[in-house]
Design an enzyme around this catalytic site. Structure first.
Site, PDB file in Angstrom:
ATOM      1  N   THR A 198       0.861  -1.193   0.000  1.00  0.00           N
ATOM      2  CA  THR A 198       0.000   0.000   0.000  1.00  0.00           C
ATOM      3  C   THR A 198       0.891   1.234   0.000  1.00  0.00           C
ATOM      4  O   THR A 198       1.741   1.381   0.882  1.00  0.00           O
ATOM      5  CB  THR A 198      -0.896  -0.012   1.254  1.00  0.00           C
ATOM      6  OG1 THR A 198      -1.652  -1.232   1.239  1.00  0.00           O
ATOM      7  CG2 THR A 198      -1.838   1.176   1.275  1.00  0.00           C
ATOM      8  N   PHE A 254     -19.020  -4.040   9.208  1.00  0.00           N
ATOM      9  CA  PHE A 254     -18.086  -2.978   9.601  1.00  0.00           C
ATOM     10  C   PHE A 254     -18.778  -1.859  10.373  1.00  0.00           C
ATOM     11  O   PHE A 254     -18.359  -0.708  10.330  1.00  0.00           O
ATOM     12  CB  PHE A 254     -17.333  -2.436   8.375  1.00  0.00           C
ATOM     13  CG  PHE A 254     -15.893  -2.862   8.399  1.00  0.00           C
ATOM     14  CD1 PHE A 254     -15.562  -4.182   8.184  1.00  0.00           C
ATOM     15  CD2 PHE A 254     -14.888  -1.964   8.696  1.00  0.00           C
ATOM     16  CE1 PHE A 254     -14.251  -4.603   8.258  1.00  0.00           C
ATOM     17  CE2 PHE A 254     -13.570  -2.364   8.773  1.00  0.00           C
ATOM     18  CZ  PHE A 254     -13.258  -3.688   8.555  1.00  0.00           C
ATOM     19  N   CYS A 285      -2.445  -1.618   9.348  1.00  0.00           N
ATOM     20  CA  CYS A 285      -2.878  -0.974   8.101  1.00  0.00           C
ATOM     21  C   CYS A 285      -3.829   0.202   8.268  1.00  0.00           C
ATOM     22  O   CYS A 285      -3.475   1.318   7.919  1.00  0.00           O
ATOM     23  CB  CYS A 285      -3.442  -2.026   7.157  1.00  0.00           C
ATOM     24  SG  CYS A 285      -2.132  -3.125   6.591  1.00  0.00           S
TER      25      CYS A 285
HETATM   26  N1  NAI Z   1      -1.076  -7.145   6.553  1.00  0.00           N
HETATM   27  C1  NAI Z   1      -2.109  -7.036   5.756  1.00  0.00           C
HETATM   28  O1  NAI Z   1      -3.182  -7.572   6.062  1.00  0.00           O
HETATM   29  C2  NAI Z   1      -2.041  -6.277   4.479  1.00  0.00           C
HETATM   30  C3  NAI Z   1      -0.961  -5.498   4.180  1.00  0.00           C
HETATM   31  N2  NAI Z   1      -0.954  -4.718   3.052  1.00  0.00           N
HETATM   32  C4  NAI Z   1       0.207  -3.920   2.724  1.00  0.00           C
HETATM   33  O2  NAI Z   1       1.256  -4.832   2.398  1.00  0.00           O
HETATM   34  C5  NAI Z   1       2.522  -4.316   2.762  1.00  0.00           C
HETATM   35  C6  NAI Z   1       3.220  -5.319   3.666  1.00  0.00           C
HETATM   36  O3  NAI Z   1       2.489  -5.428   4.854  1.00  0.00           O
HETATM   37  P1  NAI Z   1       2.739  -6.622   5.885  1.00  0.00           P
HETATM   38  O4  NAI Z   1       2.937  -7.887   5.146  1.00  0.00           O
HETATM   39  O5  NAI Z   1       1.648  -6.530   6.875  1.00  0.00           O
HETATM   40  O6  NAI Z   1       4.119  -6.154   6.549  1.00  0.00           O
HETATM   41  P2  NAI Z   1       5.197  -7.076   7.314  1.00  0.00           P
HETATM   42  O7  NAI Z   1       6.009  -6.139   8.100  1.00  0.00           O
HETATM   43  O8  NAI Z   1       4.509  -8.218   7.967  1.00  0.00           O
HETATM   44  O9  NAI Z   1       6.076  -7.693   6.145  1.00  0.00           O
HETATM   45  C7  NAI Z   1       6.995  -6.971   5.388  1.00  0.00           C
HETATM   46  C8  NAI Z   1       8.148  -7.917   5.063  1.00  0.00           C
HETATM   47  O10 NAI Z   1       9.037  -7.268   4.142  1.00  0.00           O
HETATM   48  C9  NAI Z   1      10.363  -7.683   4.481  1.00  0.00           C
HETATM   49  N3  NAI Z   1      11.322  -6.738   3.870  1.00  0.00           N
HETATM   50  C10 NAI Z   1      11.643  -5.491   4.264  1.00  0.00           C
HETATM   51  N4  NAI Z   1      12.560  -4.960   3.427  1.00  0.00           N
HETATM   52  C11 NAI Z   1      12.803  -5.899   2.481  1.00  0.00           C
HETATM   53  C12 NAI Z   1      13.622  -5.934   1.333  1.00  0.00           C
HETATM   54  N5  NAI Z   1      14.387  -4.907   0.971  1.00  0.00           N
HETATM   55  N6  NAI Z   1      13.637  -7.074   0.589  1.00  0.00           N
HETATM   56  C13 NAI Z   1      12.854  -8.134   0.935  1.00  0.00           C
HETATM   57  N7  NAI Z   1      12.056  -8.152   2.007  1.00  0.00           N
HETATM   58  C14 NAI Z   1      12.018  -7.039   2.764  1.00  0.00           C
HETATM   59  C15 NAI Z   1      10.360  -7.697   5.989  1.00  0.00           C
HETATM   60  O11 NAI Z   1      11.429  -8.468   6.500  1.00  0.00           O
HETATM   61  C16 NAI Z   1       8.997  -8.316   6.268  1.00  0.00           C
HETATM   62  O12 NAI Z   1       9.057  -9.723   6.345  1.00  0.00           O
HETATM   63  C17 NAI Z   1       2.227  -2.956   3.412  1.00  0.00           C
HETATM   64  O13 NAI Z   1       2.313  -1.975   2.426  1.00  0.00           O
HETATM   65  C18 NAI Z   1       0.795  -3.104   3.868  1.00  0.00           C
HETATM   66  O14 NAI Z   1       0.145  -1.857   3.993  1.00  0.00           O
HETATM   67  C19 NAI Z   1      -1.993  -4.722   2.169  1.00  0.00           C
HETATM   68  C20 NAI Z   1      -3.084  -5.503   2.407  1.00  0.00           C
HETATM   69  C21 NAI Z   1      -3.198  -6.343   3.579  1.00  0.00           C
HETATM   70  O1  UGA Z   2      -4.796  -2.889   4.053  1.00  0.00           O
HETATM   71  C1  UGA Z   2      -4.864  -3.801   4.857  1.00  0.00           C
HETATM   72  O2  UGA Z   2      -3.922  -4.269   5.461  1.00  0.00           O
HETATM   73  C2  UGA Z   2      -6.172  -4.411   5.202  1.00  0.00           C
HETATM   74  O3  UGA Z   2      -6.763  -3.637   6.281  1.00  0.00           O
HETATM   75  C3  UGA Z   2      -8.002  -4.133   6.747  1.00  0.00           C
HETATM   76  O4  UGA Z   2      -7.874  -5.481   7.203  1.00  0.00           O
HETATM   77  P1  UGA Z   2      -7.330  -5.878   8.665  1.00  0.00           P
HETATM   78  O5  UGA Z   2      -6.590  -4.715   9.241  1.00  0.00           O
HETATM   79  O6  UGA Z   2      -6.642  -7.175   8.509  1.00  0.00           O
HETATM   80  O7  UGA Z   2      -8.609  -6.182   9.553  1.00  0.00           O
HETATM   81  P2  UGA Z   2     -10.089  -5.597   9.626  1.00  0.00           P
HETATM   82  O8  UGA Z   2     -11.022  -6.728   9.656  1.00  0.00           O
HETATM   83  O9  UGA Z   2     -10.308  -4.537   8.627  1.00  0.00           O
HETATM   84  O10 UGA Z   2     -10.091  -4.939  11.071  1.00  0.00           O
HETATM   85  C4  UGA Z   2      -9.310  -3.789  11.325  1.00  0.00           C
HETATM   86  C5  UGA Z   2      -9.601  -3.270  12.735  1.00  0.00           C
HETATM   87  O11 UGA Z   2     -10.919  -2.723  12.798  1.00  0.00           O
HETATM   88  C6  UGA Z   2     -11.635  -3.270  13.901  1.00  0.00           C
HETATM   89  N1  UGA Z   2     -13.079  -3.319  13.535  1.00  0.00           N
HETATM   90  C7  UGA Z   2     -13.478  -3.918  12.398  1.00  0.00           C
HETATM   91  C8  UGA Z   2     -14.815  -3.928  12.046  1.00  0.00           C
HETATM   92  C9  UGA Z   2     -15.760  -3.285  12.854  1.00  0.00           C
HETATM   93  O12 UGA Z   2     -16.981  -3.255  12.576  1.00  0.00           O
HETATM   94  N2  UGA Z   2     -15.328  -2.680  13.987  1.00  0.00           N
HETATM   95  C10 UGA Z   2     -14.008  -2.672  14.344  1.00  0.00           C
HETATM   96  O13 UGA Z   2     -13.639  -2.074  15.395  1.00  0.00           O
HETATM   97  C11 UGA Z   2     -11.005  -4.647  14.114  1.00  0.00           C
HETATM   98  O14 UGA Z   2     -11.222  -5.094  15.424  1.00  0.00           O
HETATM   99  C12 UGA Z   2      -9.549  -4.352  13.829  1.00  0.00           C
HETATM  100  O15 UGA Z   2      -8.906  -3.798  14.948  1.00  0.00           O
HETATM  101  C13 UGA Z   2      -8.999  -4.167   5.583  1.00  0.00           C
HETATM  102  O16 UGA Z   2     -10.231  -4.729   6.045  1.00  0.00           O
HETATM  103  C14 UGA Z   2      -8.454  -4.989   4.426  1.00  0.00           C
HETATM  104  O17 UGA Z   2      -9.354  -4.949   3.331  1.00  0.00           O
HETATM  105  C15 UGA Z   2      -7.104  -4.416   4.019  1.00  0.00           C
HETATM  106  O18 UGA Z   2      -6.528  -5.184   2.984  1.00  0.00           O
END
Ligand code: NAI
Ligand code: UGA
Length: 430
Positions: free
Chosen positions: A123, A248, A259
């Site tokens: 993101t 939500f 996020c």
């Molecule tokens: N966690 C989620 O549910 C979601 C996350 N995103 C987006 O995805 C991206 C990643 O988020 P997360 O997976 O949650 O973060 P995370 O912190 O869990 O994972 C990031 C990973 O990238 C690795 N990394 C850092 N620098 C690197 C490099 N130069 N080369 C290779 N690996 C490297 C880190 O060691 C780590 O394992 C963010 O932009 C986040 O906003 C989007 C949708 C859902």
């Molecule tokens: O960009 C991201 O990383 C992701 O962020 C959120 O996903 P996530 O953070 O995994 O979880 P959610 O289910 O969205 O919950 C987020 C937070 O809102 C809270 N929440 C959710 C729903 C609700 O009705 N009320 C509420 O307080 C949850 O407890 C939690 O702390 C989005 O839902 C995903 O679509 C997106 O990809």
């Protein structure tokens, strides 16, 4: 197809495993050797339902492998997904895109002029894709394909997404991404084709909307508290309107995680850079409403403890930012626990999955192996992450000093707790 997934955290590890499940040959890349060792052994370095099974199956078949070597990655794949972190910068609300730049530099150094499609999934602030595209060497092309998975449902959301957003600048990039996602597209997943800026904006707009929905209902909770209303009934009452929808709209201690909080701040910061800060000024209010819910729990806790938390024993159920995850990034539960501890209470936390992470980030708190142990001699119980097992606790059996509970997520059955002699208090009621 041969794909690499660069950055194997919550997003990348799931994406890599899901792409292998779709039949692709996948190489995951990360700079963290411990993560790569765990993943190579078929084990997820964090808790996510169904992920361990996919990793075990596909690492065993060798369709899924992991490495720390960019040289290996550049040679392996025709498509490279960028899934590295974009956390909030330490000196401002903006997103830190340095990990992304480092990953692109490390990969392109080894590409050697051959054809490659680099696909951003992280993101990012709008404009990032254009900036990266301009730095790519000849032969390499960029696409932006933001990810919408939710933690706790990450495997399901990746295999059967609501939609696919493909930010592309050529037919070739679109065709390659359609081939990657053939299974989901054949199953009817809608595909939105966009330019880079719009693809980036769809992602940040989606998270801003979701955060707004939660803060909207929590603002209604504040009004209900002042006006003697009941926000849970209010949410039901408006949620039946299909234009509003009930999803939500769960009131409570608010949103956390890696996020939503950082994404709304980064989105507003980027709008300001673009000279349109006013358009997203409301996101500062969304953030403020959200953070006020945490303090509301602390104030309520103090009130229920006769005006002072000092010396009180407080049991906290929940540490993860949401159930079915061990992710504690910006967890409302831990934030509330830390604020209460800062008022000189003795705080004991239990969480089914997130205690190892919580112990590292919040060593000042006590941790208990089960809800019963956490509740021992407590003057107050807080329910702050709605794990299903917490709803099944028999309130009559908890060995507390005082039967007072604040249900910060609204997941407990008030009638059951009251019948067992508890003072039950939730948010959004006076
Ligand atoms: N966690 C989620 O549910 C979601 C996350 N995103 C987006 O995805 C991206 C990643 O988020 P997360 O997976 O949650 O973060 P995370 O912190 O869990 O994972 C990031 C990973 O990238 C690795 N990394 C850092 N620098 C690197 C490099 N130069 N080369 C290779 N690996 C490297 C880190 O060691 C780590 O394992 C963010 O932009 C986040 O906003 C989007 C949708 C859902
Ligand atoms: O960009 C991201 O990383 C992701 O962020 C959120 O996903 P996530 O953070 O995994 O979880 P959610 O289910 O969205 O919950 C987020 C937070 O809102 C809270 N929440 C959710 C729903 C609700 O009705 N009320 C509420 O307080 C949850 O407890 C939690 O702390 C989005 O839902 C995903 O679509 C997106 O990809």
């Amino acid at each position: 197809m041969h794909l690499t997934v660069i950055g194997c955290g919550y997003l990348g590890a799931v994406h890599a495993a899901a792409m292998a499940e779709c039949g692709h040959d996948v190489l995951g890349v990360d700079v963290d050797p411990d993560k790569i060792a765990a993943l190579s052994a078929g084990q997820a370095p964090f808790h996510e339902p169904f992920l361990d099974a996919l990793l075990a199956q596909h690492t065993a078949s060798r369709r899924l492998r992991f490495t720390t070597s960019y040289q290996e990655a550049a040679a392996f794949g025709e498509i490279h997904f960028l899934c590295v972190g974009t956390p909030q910068r330490t000196d401002s609300d903006a997103a830190d895109t340095t990990y992304l730049d480092a990953a692109v530099d490390a990969l392109t150094t080894h590409l050697g002029g051959g054809p490659a499609l680099i696909v951003g999934k992280s993101t990012v602030p709008v404009g990032t894709a254009q900036r990266i595209a301009q730095r790519l060497p000849a032969g390499a092309e960029l696409a932006w394909n933001p990810e919408f998975l939710r933690e706790g449902f990450a495997v399901e959301d990746t295999l059967t997404p609501d939609r696919l957003v493909l930010g592309v600048e050529s037919q070739n990039a679109e065709m390659m991404l359609r081939a990657v996602y053939e299974a989901a597209i054949d199953a009817g997943t809608p595909v939105v084709i966009a330019d880079f800026a719009t693809a980036e904006l769809i992602k940040t707009a989606a998270n801003a909307f979701l955060a707004t929905k939660i803060s909207f209902i929590n603002a209604m909770a504040e009004v209900c508290e002042a006006a003697d209303g009941d926000v849970t009934v209010l949410a039901r009452g408006i949620g039946y309107d299909e234009r509003i929808g009930s999803r939500f709209l769960r009131p409570g201690v608010g949103f956390g995680g890696g996020c939503l909080p950082k994404d709304i701040r980064a989105f507003a910061a980027r709008a300001t850079e673009l000279g349109t800060g006013q358009s997203l000024e409301f996101l500062a209010h969304i953030d403020a409403i959200n953070l006020r819910r945490r303090q509301r729990v602390v104030n309520l806790a103090r009130q229920l403890c006769d005006g002072s938390l000092a010396g009180k024993r407080v049991a906290v159920l929940g540490a993860a930012f949401k159930p079915d995850s061990d992710d504690i990034r910006d967890s409302p539960a831990l934030d509330v626990a830390a604020r209460i501890h800062a008022e000189d209470a003795e705080v004991t936390v239990h969480d089914p999955r997130a205690m190892d992470n919580a112990r590292k980030s919040h060593p000042q708190l006590n941790y208990a192996a089960n809800p019963r142990a956490a509740a021992e001699d407590a003057h107050l119980l807080l329910h702050l992450t709605e794990w299903p097992e917490f709803a099944r606790i028999d309130p009559a059996t908890l060995p507390v000093a005082a039967r007072t509970v604040i249900d910060g997520r609204g997941g407990l059955d008030p009638a059951r707790w009251r019948a067992a002699g508890w003072t039950y208090q939730t948010l959004g009621r006076s």
